[in-house]
Structure formats: structure tokens, C-alpha cells
Design a protein around this motif. Structure first.
Motif, PDB file in Angstrom:
ATOM      1  N   CYS A 122     -15.761  45.309 -34.342  1.00  0.00           N
ATOM      2  CA  CYS A 122     -15.573  44.466 -33.163  1.00  0.00           C
ATOM      3  C   CYS A 122     -14.287  43.644 -33.286  1.00  0.00           C
ATOM      4  O   CYS A 122     -13.504  43.550 -32.338  1.00  0.00           O
ATOM      5  N   ALA A 123     -14.061  43.059 -34.484  1.00  0.00           N
ATOM      6  CA  ALA A 123     -12.860  42.246 -34.690  1.00  0.00           C
ATOM      7  C   ALA A 123     -11.603  43.096 -34.530  1.00  0.00           C
ATOM      8  O   ALA A 123     -10.625  42.684 -33.896  1.00  0.00           O
ATOM      9  N   ALA A 124     -11.622  44.320 -35.078  1.00  0.00           N
ATOM     10  CA  ALA A 124     -10.442  45.196 -34.987  1.00  0.00           C
ATOM     11  C   ALA A 124     -10.154  45.571 -33.536  1.00  0.00           C
ATOM     12  O   ALA A 124      -9.002  45.555 -33.093  1.00  0.00           O
ATOM     13  N   ALA A 125     -11.215  45.890 -32.786  1.00  0.00           N
ATOM     14  CA  ALA A 125     -11.020  46.278 -31.379  1.00  0.00           C
ATOM     15  C   ALA A 125     -10.489  45.101 -30.564  1.00  0.00           C
ATOM     16  O   ALA A 125      -9.598  45.258 -29.723  1.00  0.00           O
ATOM     17  N   LEU A 126     -11.028  43.898 -30.823  1.00  0.00           N
ATOM     18  CA  LEU A 126     -10.551  42.713 -30.086  1.00  0.00           C
ATOM     19  C   LEU A 126      -9.103  42.415 -30.443  1.00  0.00           C
ATOM     20  O   LEU A 126      -8.323  41.978 -29.589  1.00  0.00           O
ATOM     21  N   SER A 127      -8.743  42.654 -31.704  1.00  0.00           N
ATOM     22  CA  SER A 127      -7.371  42.431 -32.144  1.00  0.00           C
ATOM     23  C   SER A 127      -6.409  43.354 -31.386  1.00  0.00           C
ATOM     24  O   SER A 127      -5.352  42.945 -30.903  1.00  0.00           O
ATOM     25  N   LEU A 128      -6.817  44.613 -31.277  1.00  0.00           N
ATOM     26  CA  LEU A 128      -6.008  45.590 -30.546  1.00  0.00           C
ATOM     27  C   LEU A 128      -5.879  45.185 -29.071  1.00  0.00           C
ATOM     28  O   LEU A 128      -4.806  45.282 -28.479  1.00  0.00           O
ATOM     29  N   LEU A 129      -6.992  44.685 -28.533  1.00  0.00           N
ATOM     30  CA  LEU A 129      -6.983  44.260 -27.127  1.00  0.00           C
ATOM     31  C   LEU A 129      -6.012  43.094 -26.934  1.00  0.00           C
ATOM     32  O   LEU A 129      -5.228  43.077 -25.973  1.00  0.00           O
ATOM     33  N   GLY A 130      -6.048  42.116 -27.856  1.00  0.00           N
ATOM     34  CA  GLY A 130      -5.125  40.976 -27.770  1.00  0.00           C
ATOM     35  C   GLY A 130      -3.683  41.443 -27.804  1.00  0.00           C
ATOM     36  O   GLY A 130      -2.848  40.988 -27.023  1.00  0.00           O
ATOM     37  N   GLY A 131      -3.389  42.376 -28.721  1.00  0.00           N
ATOM     38  CA  GLY A 131      -2.028  42.893 -28.839  1.00  0.00           C
ATOM     39  C   GLY A 131      -1.601  43.668 -27.608  1.00  0.00           C
ATOM     40  O   GLY A 131      -0.421  43.711 -27.250  1.00  0.00           O
ATOM     41  N   ALA A 132      -2.575  44.304 -26.941  1.00  0.00           N
ATOM     42  CA  ALA A 132      -2.251  45.090 -25.740  1.00  0.00           C
ATOM     43  C   ALA A 132      -2.048  44.197 -24.524  1.00  0.00           C
ATOM     44  O   ALA A 132      -1.267  44.510 -23.629  1.00  0.00           O
ATOM     45  N   LEU A 133      -2.752  43.067 -24.478  1.00  0.00           N
ATOM     46  CA  LEU A 133      -2.708  42.232 -23.270  1.00  0.00           C
ATOM     47  C   LEU A 133      -1.513  41.287 -23.232  1.00  0.00           C
ATOM     48  O   LEU A 133      -1.019  40.971 -22.164  1.00  0.00           O
ATOM     49  N   PHE A 134      -1.060  40.811 -24.414  1.00  0.00           N
ATOM     50  CA  PHE A 134      -0.009  39.786 -24.411  1.00  0.00           C
ATOM     51  C   PHE A 134       1.339  40.367 -24.798  1.00  0.00           C
ATOM     52  O   PHE A 134       1.454  41.100 -25.783  1.00  0.00           O
ATOM     53  N   ALA A 135       2.352  39.972 -24.021  1.00  0.00           N
ATOM     54  CA  ALA A 135       3.692  40.491 -24.301  1.00  0.00           C
ATOM     55  C   ALA A 135       4.337  39.713 -25.436  1.00  0.00           C
ATOM     56  O   ALA A 135       5.148  40.253 -26.177  1.00  0.00           O
ATOM     57  N   SER A 136       3.983  38.415 -25.554  1.00  0.00           N
ATOM     58  CA  SER A 136       4.639  37.609 -26.587  1.00  0.00           C
ATOM     59  C   SER A 136       3.707  37.399 -27.776  1.00  0.00           C
ATOM     60  O   SER A 136       2.527  37.076 -27.603  1.00  0.00           O
ATOM     61  N   PRO A 137       4.226  37.551 -29.002  1.00  0.00           N
ATOM     62  CA  PRO A 137       3.391  37.325 -30.196  1.00  0.00           C
ATOM     63  C   PRO A 137       2.841  35.903 -30.250  1.00  0.00           C
ATOM     64  O   PRO A 137       1.703  35.680 -30.642  1.00  0.00           O
ATOM     65  N   ASP A 138       3.671  34.902 -29.834  1.00  0.00           N
ATOM     66  CA  ASP A 138       3.208  33.514 -29.865  1.00  0.00           C
ATOM     67  C   ASP A 138       2.008  33.323 -28.943  1.00  0.00           C
ATOM     68  O   ASP A 138       1.043  32.639 -29.279  1.00  0.00           O
ATOM     69  N   ALA A 139       2.101  33.928 -27.751  1.00  0.00           N
ATOM     70  CA  ALA A 139       0.994  33.797 -26.791  1.00  0.00           C
ATOM     71  C   ALA A 139      -0.250  34.476 -27.347  1.00  0.00           C
ATOM     72  O   ALA A 139      -1.358  33.939 -27.263  1.00  0.00           O
ATOM     73  N   ALA A 140      -0.065  35.672 -27.935  1.00  0.00           N
ATOM     74  CA  ALA A 140      -1.215  36.398 -28.496  1.00  0.00           C
ATOM     75  C   ALA A 140      -1.879  35.577 -29.592  1.00  0.00           C
ATOM     76  O   ALA A 140      -3.114  35.430 -29.621  1.00  0.00           O
ATOM     77  N   ALA A 141      -1.052  34.980 -30.476  1.00  0.00           N
ATOM     78  CA  ALA A 141      -1.616  34.196 -31.580  1.00  0.00           C
ATOM     79  C   ALA A 141      -2.293  32.931 -31.053  1.00  0.00           C
ATOM     80  O   ALA A 141      -3.400  32.583 -31.466  1.00  0.00           O
ATOM     81  N   GLY A 142      -1.625  32.243 -30.117  1.00  0.00           N
ATOM     82  CA  GLY A 142      -2.177  30.981 -29.586  1.00  0.00           C
ATOM     83  C   GLY A 142      -3.513  31.196 -28.897  1.00  0.00           C
ATOM     84  O   GLY A 142      -4.488  30.495 -29.172  1.00  0.00           O
ATOM     85  N   VAL A 143      -3.555  32.204 -28.011  1.00  0.00           N
ATOM     86  CA  VAL A 143      -4.816  32.484 -27.308  1.00  0.00           C
ATOM     87  C   VAL A 143      -5.867  32.965 -28.312  1.00  0.00           C
ATOM     88  O   VAL A 143      -7.038  32.585 -28.233  1.00  0.00           O
ATOM     89  N   GLY A 144      -5.430  33.766 -29.285  1.00  0.00           N
ATOM     90  CA  GLY A 144      -6.366  34.289 -30.292  1.00  0.00           C
ATOM     91  C   GLY A 144      -7.012  33.176 -31.095  1.00  0.00           C
ATOM     92  O   GLY A 144      -8.228  33.165 -31.294  1.00  0.00           O
ATOM     93  N   VAL A 145      -6.187  32.217 -31.542  1.00  0.00           N
ATOM     94  CA  VAL A 145      -6.739  31.109 -32.341  1.00  0.00           C
ATOM     95  C   VAL A 145      -7.730  30.311 -31.487  1.00  0.00           C
ATOM     96  O   VAL A 145      -8.865  30.035 -31.907  1.00  0.00           O
ATOM     97  N   THR A 146      -7.303  29.955 -30.278  1.00  0.00           N
ATOM     98  CA  THR A 146      -8.165  29.135 -29.420  1.00  0.00           C
ATOM     99  C   THR A 146      -9.482  29.846 -29.142  1.00  0.00           C
ATOM    100  O   THR A 146     -10.563  29.258 -29.264  1.00  0.00           O
ATOM    101  N   LEU A 147      -9.369  31.125 -28.778  1.00  0.00           N
ATOM    102  CA  LEU A 147     -10.568  31.885 -28.422  1.00  0.00           C
ATOM    103  C   LEU A 147     -11.503  32.048 -29.623  1.00  0.00           C
ATOM    104  O   LEU A 147     -12.726  31.879 -29.500  1.00  0.00           O
ATOM    105  N   SER A 148     -10.925  32.329 -30.794  1.00  0.00           N
ATOM    106  CA  SER A 148     -11.817  32.544 -31.934  1.00  0.00           C
ATOM    107  C   SER A 148     -12.494  31.243 -32.360  1.00  0.00           C
ATOM    108  O   SER A 148     -13.644  31.258 -32.799  1.00  0.00           O
TER     109      SER A 148
END
Lengths: 362, 421
Positions: free
Chosen positions: A262-288
Motif C-alpha cells: 500500500c505504501a509503495a503504491a501511494l508513493s507512486l501515486l504521489g510521484g505521478a500526481l505532483f509535478a514538483s518534488p517539493d510539493a510531493a514531499a510537502g503534501v506527502g508529509v502532511t497527509l501521512s
């Protein structure tokens, strides 16, 4: 590809810290905080200022001695030890205490909680005070008695197999779930977003690897990282934190494998949805962090309102914690974790399917 | 001098405009403290004036005795007052109770064994059992403590009945219900006893009034108001680090070196950078304070002490970021070590747990962190504290900030002057 991805992550001091160090620092810290098995079983320092000085006040003090207190009794607050030896809590039996009791008038004793007092210990003090007061009033009504004379007793035990959930053992499962998701959703997603932004993925697409192989390779990278984390948690849990992982290795493996998927699939989804690494990391931290809190990784789920406890099951964290509790707390087996694991795998499939559709290499 | 000030202000304003244009990055940094506080408010929060809602104690009771006396326990949640705190479900057997507790997340199972009332009323030892849910941590202990107090009350009640308990036991078994004279005599004696002792015991005539001295911990303790200041400080530290990281980005793109071609000095450029970072941190602080007031109903107290505290925190967090980025050479190092330091400072400084629950040696280390002093000042403000309460915090923050800025400035300006920035 999975192993290469892990090697890349291990070159980054930040990743090393968040994968290898931070989780255990966190477990140690919160395990240390929760260290006393039961705050009500710890002897607690209590200063008593007996301003009344009557016989009945003295009897209250002697009832307090039967509770788990380290008592320091004085006639005025000025006589209590000062500075570092000052008790964190002081009980004042006010002047006029015995007259009020003789007149059958309500009277309060005052519990002063100092600036550095531990709130858990204060709760234990309040319970013990209540017991001492009831005993005193019963003795005043019916004559003296001792706690061992009580006719009604309580025996207490835990269902299942665990002794007392406390300390490190209590914090390991919650932190395992939180840090696997935190690393996958923050640095894992950011890494994929970075590879898209810097066109590394489009260059890889020019290699003889097919799109499916590339996506599976990226997924494998996330899986390997999460497997390393989970393995470390299980091993260090056993050796450092004296964690009892239950009696069903298969059941535990099923829950943890489902969590990793589940974690791996969500990680892939985050990488697919966000164009910027900072945005992906920021949303990822907040969401987790939010998912961990609402899924019962931060605090015991029973302190949450029932509707949040139910609603929390839209997140993988709640299912993972349910599965781990079945194995670790109740001593359950493979059959007991089928539903939580199925829920995690269903989330993994859903997230993976969306990620595969949305992931663009250019 | 005027020209220099104008130049610095101009550079700061232009830099600030550029930084604030990246709203997403700023929003993401502020999102973490807001999301944590929002989640906590959802779980533990209550509106001002509302009584904080303690979680209900959920119990399964297996009454194997089944007498009217034990029926009082199984029917406890039918009482309106008790129903606010208790959720009681009844099971026919111990096994059914255990399965109920496991499947429906009850905190504990209370088993009243067969013969319990009879033993108690005839003066023999009576024991009931509490089986705690091993998957829960707090509420089973509450159930255990509550059961201990219930047992004490039952023992006291038994003493209240005295020798009449045997008559009552016989009545409960259905032997003497026809003897109206005996019932009347029992009722009269019991009334006299309950009237005498009941005035003392039910409820106890001695109360306990708790007075707290802790910062942010008045008698109306508000968990979110206690927690939020810690989250603000953590969020501001991250914002300061993210903004200061820009120095190393500019180093990578060479823009800082090119700026020196213009008629500006190293000191002017560097000062404008620090001021721009401080300004973004200040804007973030205002946004977080406003969010605290609007979303979590936190009262930030008198404006002047709040302003002084906010200024001290902005100064110190900016200084901390300057110091860190004067020591690291790459963005990656800055992100890694910055993240580690903020996390450790937040843990030790009391962002997540009150420092007083830490052991003494960790409390001593905690006093060396920015977080500790910043939280303490903000929590005093929330608790309605004045200048005297925050004076020491402000002084320490000012000294820490000046030290950080001093060392950071020396390191950054040296690197900038030799073209390494």
C-alpha cells in the motif's frame, strides 16, 4: 532497479536519517515517556500542609500513607522542602477542616499542582486522594478499618496474551506504520517527481525497458525501501525494545506485506500526481501525519470519538493498526488479519491503478 | 548611510516579492502545523466555554449473579449522568463478553461471578473481575481504577448495612418478601443509617479542588491552546530553514556572485537576504496566529507582550537558519541536518509533550533549544501571562538569536566575500 533505488536513497543523509535513525529516535523518546507501566503503580511525591492540625486531619494523613505516596507533612507551606527537592504537588488541609466535618458541611482540600508536575501522576494522585477520603469518611461513620478488611475486591487481568501495553512496546507498531508511510509518501514521491521533472524518466524510457518494466522497477524501489524499514523495525523491536510480535509469523508477515504494498503504491501515486518534488514531499508529509493521527498510530484509538475511529478506516493506517493489534495484542493468527490485509491490498490496487494511468514520463 | 538603508530596503523588498510569489511552497510549510493542530482539535478539541469531552468508558458487563443488587451495575448507563461517561453493554457469559470486547472495541469486561451478592451480604469476601482489552492503553486502566473505587463503595455500603445485610440477602433470595413488618423494620433502620452516614459519603463531604500553576494550564485546560504554540514554533523553524536554503540555490545558479558587480556591498546583500527571510517568517507567524484564533479559538492575550514574543521568535528562528546554512555546504546537507535539528528540538523542547514529563537530564538539555523558550513564552501568553512571566524567555531568545546571527553572519559573509556563496 529496486536495489539501485535503495542505494540512491542511502547516499542522501536526509533519507538515511528518516529511514534508519528518526523512527527509532521517535520510538525511544515516546517509549521513554510512556515508560512507567501504570502511573497509578508508581510512588508519587506529595507534600501535605496540615493547617488544621486536628485529629481527623491526622487520620486523613494516615489514610494517605496507605496509598502509594511519598509523603512530606508540614504545618505550613513554608516548612516544605524548597528548590529542587520541592514536591511537585502539595495537598493543603485547610484550617477549619474538622469544624466543617463536625457541622456536616462540605469542605474542600486543595491540591496544588506545580509547574513541573506530570499530568498523568496528578490523575493518579486524584484517584488515590478520592480513595483515602472515602475510607476516612467510612471510618468516621462506622469505626476504623484497614484496606485488607474490604469485603469487595477486584481482580484484574488482560485478555489475549499481552502483559501490560506500555513503554517502547506500545509505541513500536504505531511508529512502524507511520514511518513506512511517511518515507514512502514524502521522499519516495518526491524522488519520482524529481525524476520526472529532471527528465530522468523520459531518458530511461529510451532504454530497452518497457513502460510496465519501468513502472514496476520504480515500484520495486519503494517496496525495497519499505521492506528495509519494516525489517529493521521487527528486528530492533525484538532485540532493543523487547517487543513481542505475537505467535503468528505468517499473520504478521501478511499484514506487513500488505502495508508495504500500500505504501509503495501511494508513493507512486504521489510521484505521478505532483509535478514538483517539493510539493510531493510537502503534501506527502502532511497527509501521512494526518493519516497516522486518525488511524491510531499516535495515541490509543479509544481516546478518539467513535465516529472518527470509524471514519479513520478510509486510511490505510487504521487497517494496518487493526491488523497489528490482532497479532500483537490479541495473539491472533492468519485468519484474524485477513480483513485488514485485504483492505490494505485493495487500497494498494486502487492507488497503483490510478498511478499507472497518471504517470507520465515526459 | 541613508543611501545604504535605502539600498538594503530595496533589495529586501524585491527579494521578498520573489519569495512570496512561491505561495505553494510557503503554504506547504504552514500546512504541517495547521494539519497537526486541526487533527488534534478534531480528536480532543472543544470550543471555548464548552466542557472538554472526555472519551466514554465502554464496558461489557457479564452479570453471572443476576440479582437486583448486581443489576444496579449492569444498568449503570441508564442513569442520565452516568450515561455521559459510560457506555455499558451486557453479555450473558464471560466468553460472549470477551468476544464482544474484541470485536466492538470495548475497554474492559466486568465479570460479576455467581454468588457475588450473597457472599457480600453475608459478610464473606466477594470478588469481581475486570478483564482489560489488550489492544487499548488508557481506557482499560481507567476501567480498572473505576472498578477499584466501585469495590470500595460496595465495601463501604456493606458496612453501612451492618447486620441487616443478612435480612436483605434473604429478601433478595425471595424468602422474606411476604413479611411486611420485617421489611418496614429494615427500611426504618436503613433510612437512619443512610441518613447519618449518607450525608458524609454519598457524595463524599470532602471534595478535592485542584489548582494548577503550569504555563498554559489553568483550571480550564485547553489541549489545543497548549499544543498549538509548540506547533507554531516548529512550523516557523521549517519556514526559516526553507527560506535560508535559497542562499545555496543562488550559489548554485551564481546569482549572488553576479550581484556583487552592482554597486552593493557583501554586507548589504547579505543583510537584505536575512531581512527577507525574517519577513517571510513574520508573515508566516501572523498567518499561524490568525489561524489559531479563527480555527481553534485561541486567545492570544495582550497585544504588546504577544508582539514582543513574536518578534523574539522571528529573530531567533531566522538566526538559527542563518547559523545552520553558514555551516553546511550543499542544499541536501541543509535539508537533512535542518530537518533533524528541528525534529530533535521539537521533541525535547515540548512541541509534542510537556517538558515536565521528561526525565531531569532531558529537561536540562531541553533548555538549550530554541523551541523550549519560544513555546514557554507563547504558552504564557495563551495562559494570560504578562511581561514578568515572559521576561526570562524573551531575554534567552534574544541572546540565542544574537549569538546565532553573529556566528551565522560571520560564516556567510566570509564565504560570500571569497565567492563561495
Amino acid at each position: 532497479m529496486g536495489i539501485h533505488e535503495l542505494r540512491l536513497a542511502m547516499r542522501d543523509p536526509g533519507s538515511i536519517f528518516w529511514i534508519l535513525v528518526a523512527p527509532f529516535l521517535w520510538v525511544f523518546f515516546f517509549g521513554f515517556i510512556n515508560r512507567p507501566d501504570d502511573p497509578t503503580q508508581v510512588r508519587i511525591g506529595l507534600g501535605v500542609v496540615n493547617e488544621d492540625g486536628s485529629a481527623v486531619a491526622a487520620r486523613l494523613v494516615s489514610h494517605l500513607r496507605w496509598e502509594k505516596f511519598e509523603l512530606v507533612v508540614a504545618e505550613s507551606a513554608g516548612d516544605l522542602p524548597a528548590g529542587e527537592r520541592a514536591p511537585s504537588r502539595t495537598l493543603t488541609i485547610p484550617k477549619g477542616f474538622h469544624e466543617a466535618l463536625e457541622r456536616h458541611e462540605k469542605i474542600d482540600v486543595i491540591l496544588h499542582e506545580g509547574e513541573n508536575a506530570n499530568p498523568d501522576a496528578t490523575f493518579a494522585v486524584q484517584l488515590a486522594l478520592h480513595r483515602a477520603i472515602v475510607r476516612l469518611l467510612a471510618d468516621e461513620s462506622f469505626g476504623p478499618s484497614r484496606p485488607e478488611d474490604d469485603l469487595v475486591r477486584v481482580t484484574s487481568s488482560y485478555a489475549g496474551r499481552r502483559a501490560i501495553p506500555s513503554g517502547n512496546a506500545q509505541t513500536v507498531p504505531g511508529n512502524l506504520v507511520m514511518f513506512v508511510l511517511l518515507v514512502a509518501l514524502s521522499s519516495g514521491s518526491a524522488h519520482i517527481a524529481h525524476e520526472r521533472k529532471s527528465r530522468i524518466l523520459s531518458r530511461l524510457a529510451a532504454s530497452p525497458l518497457s513502460r510496465t518494466e519501468l513502472i514496476l522497477g520504480k515500484l520495486a524501489g519503494r517496496v525495497v525501501t519499505s521492506v528495509v524499514q519494516v525489517t529493521l523495525f521487527v528486528l530492533l523491536g525484538l532485540t532493543l525494545f523487547h517487543m513481542d510480535w505475537g505467535s503468528s509469523p505468517l499473520g504478521l508477515a501478511l499484514v506487513l506485506t500488505s502495508l508495504v504494498a500500500c505504501a509503495a503504491a501511494l508513493s507512486l501515486l504521489g510521484g505521478a500526481l505532483f509535478a514538483s518534488p517539493d510539493a510531493a514531499a510537502g503534501v506527502g508529509v502532511t497527509l501521512s501525519l494526518v493519516m497516522s493521527a486518525l488511524g491510531g498510530c499516535w495515541w490509543p484509538a479509544e481516546v478518539m470519538p467513535p465516529w472518527i475511529r470509524t471514519a479513520g478506516h478510509v486510511f490505510p493506517t487504521a487497517w494496518a493498526m487493526d491488523g497489528l493489534h490482532q497479532i500483537v495484542s490479541w495473539g491472533g493468527g492468519l485468519r484474524d488479519v485477513l480483513i485488514p490485509s485485504a483492505a490494505l491490498l485493495a487500497m494498494a490496487l486502487a492507488a497503483g491503478a490510478v498511478a499507472v494511468r497518471r504517470l507520465r514520463f515526459d | 548611510m541613508r543611501r545604504r538603508v535605502r539600498t538594503i530596503l530595496l533589495l529586501t523588498l524585491k527579494d521578498l516579492r520573489r519569495r512570496l510569489a512561491d505561495r505553494l511552497a510557503l503554504a506547504l510549510n504552514l500546512a504541517i502545523p495547521l494539519a497537526i493542530a486541526g487533527t488534534m482539535a478534531l480528536v480532543f478539541g472543544s470550543r471555548p466555554g464548552e466542557e472538554p469531552q472526555a472519551p466514554k468508558l465502554r464496558l461489557v458487563v457479564a452479570d453471572l449473579d443476576g440479582t437486583p443488587a448486581t443489576g444496579i451495575i449492569t444498568g449503570a448507563s441508564q442513569n442520565q449522568e452516568a450515561a455521559k461517561h459510560l457506555d455499558v453493554s451486557v453479555a450473558a457469559t464471560r466468553e460472549e463478553g470477551l468476544s464482544h470486547m474484541r470485536d466492538e472495541h470495548f475497554a474492559a469486561l466486568v465479570v460479576i461471578p455467581k454468588g457475588f451478592s450473597d457472599a457480600m451480604l453475608s459478610g464473606r469476601q466477594a470478588t469481581f473481575e475486570v478483564v482489560k482489552n489488550p489492544a487499548e492503553s488508557v481506557m482499560p486502566l481507567v476501567a480498572e481504577q473505576g472498578a477499584g473505587i466501585a469495590a470500595l463503595y460496595l465495601s463501604t455500603g456493606r458496612r453501612l448495612l451492618g447486620d441487616d445485610s443478612k435480612t436483605l440477602a434473604a429478601m433478595l433470595q425471595g424468602d422474606d418478601w411476604q413479611d411486611s413488618a420485617a421489611i418496614a423494620a429494615l427500611a426504618t433502620t436503613m433510612y437512619a443509617r443512610v441518613h447519618g452516614a449518607g450525608n458524609w459519603l454519598f457524595p463524599p463531604i470532602i471534595g478535592v479542588k485542584t489548582e494548577q500553576k503550569a504555563a498554559g494550564g489553568t483550571n480550564g485546560f485547553n489541549f489545543i491552546a497548549w499544543m498549538y504554540p509548540g506547533l507554531i514554533v516548529m512550523g516557523l523553524l521549517y519556514v526559516a530553514l526553507m527560506q535560508m536554503r535559497d542562499l545555496l540555490r543562488e550559489r548554485r545558479s551564481g546569482t549572488l556572485r553576479r550581484q556583487l558587480v552592482a554597486p552593493v556591498s557583501v554586507a548589504e546583500v547579505l543583510l537584505s537576504k536575512l531581512l527577507a527571510v525574517a519577513a517571510v517568517v513574520a508573515v508566516s507567524m501572523v498567518l499561524l496566529l490568525a489561524a489559531g484564533a479563527l480555527a481553534f479559538h485561541i486567545d492570544w492575550g495582550a497585544p504588546l507582550p504577544l508582539l514582543a514574543t513574536a518578534a523574539a521568535i522571528v529573530f531567533t528562528t531566522t538566526g538559527f537558519a542563518a547559523l545552520l546554512y553558514s555551516l553546511v555546504t550543499t542544499e541536501r546537507q541543509g535539508e537533512a541536518f535542518g530537518g533533524i535539528l528541528v525534529m530533535v528540538m521539537s521533541l525535547l523542547g515540548g512541541s509534542f509533550v510537556p517538558p515536565q514529563v521528561l526525565p531531569g537530564w532531558l529537561q536540562s538539555i531541553s533548555r538549550f533549544t530554541v523551541s523550549h523558550w519560544a513555546h514557554d513564552a507563547l504558552r504564557w501568553i495563551v495562559a494570560g501571562g504578562g511581561w514578568s512571566d515572559i521576561a526570562q524567555d524573551l531575554l534567552v531568545l534574544a541572546v540565542l538569536g544574537a549569538t546565532f546571527i553573529g556566528i551565522g553572519w560571520a560564516g556567510l559573509s566570509r564565504r560570500y566575500a571569497r565567492g563561495a556563496l
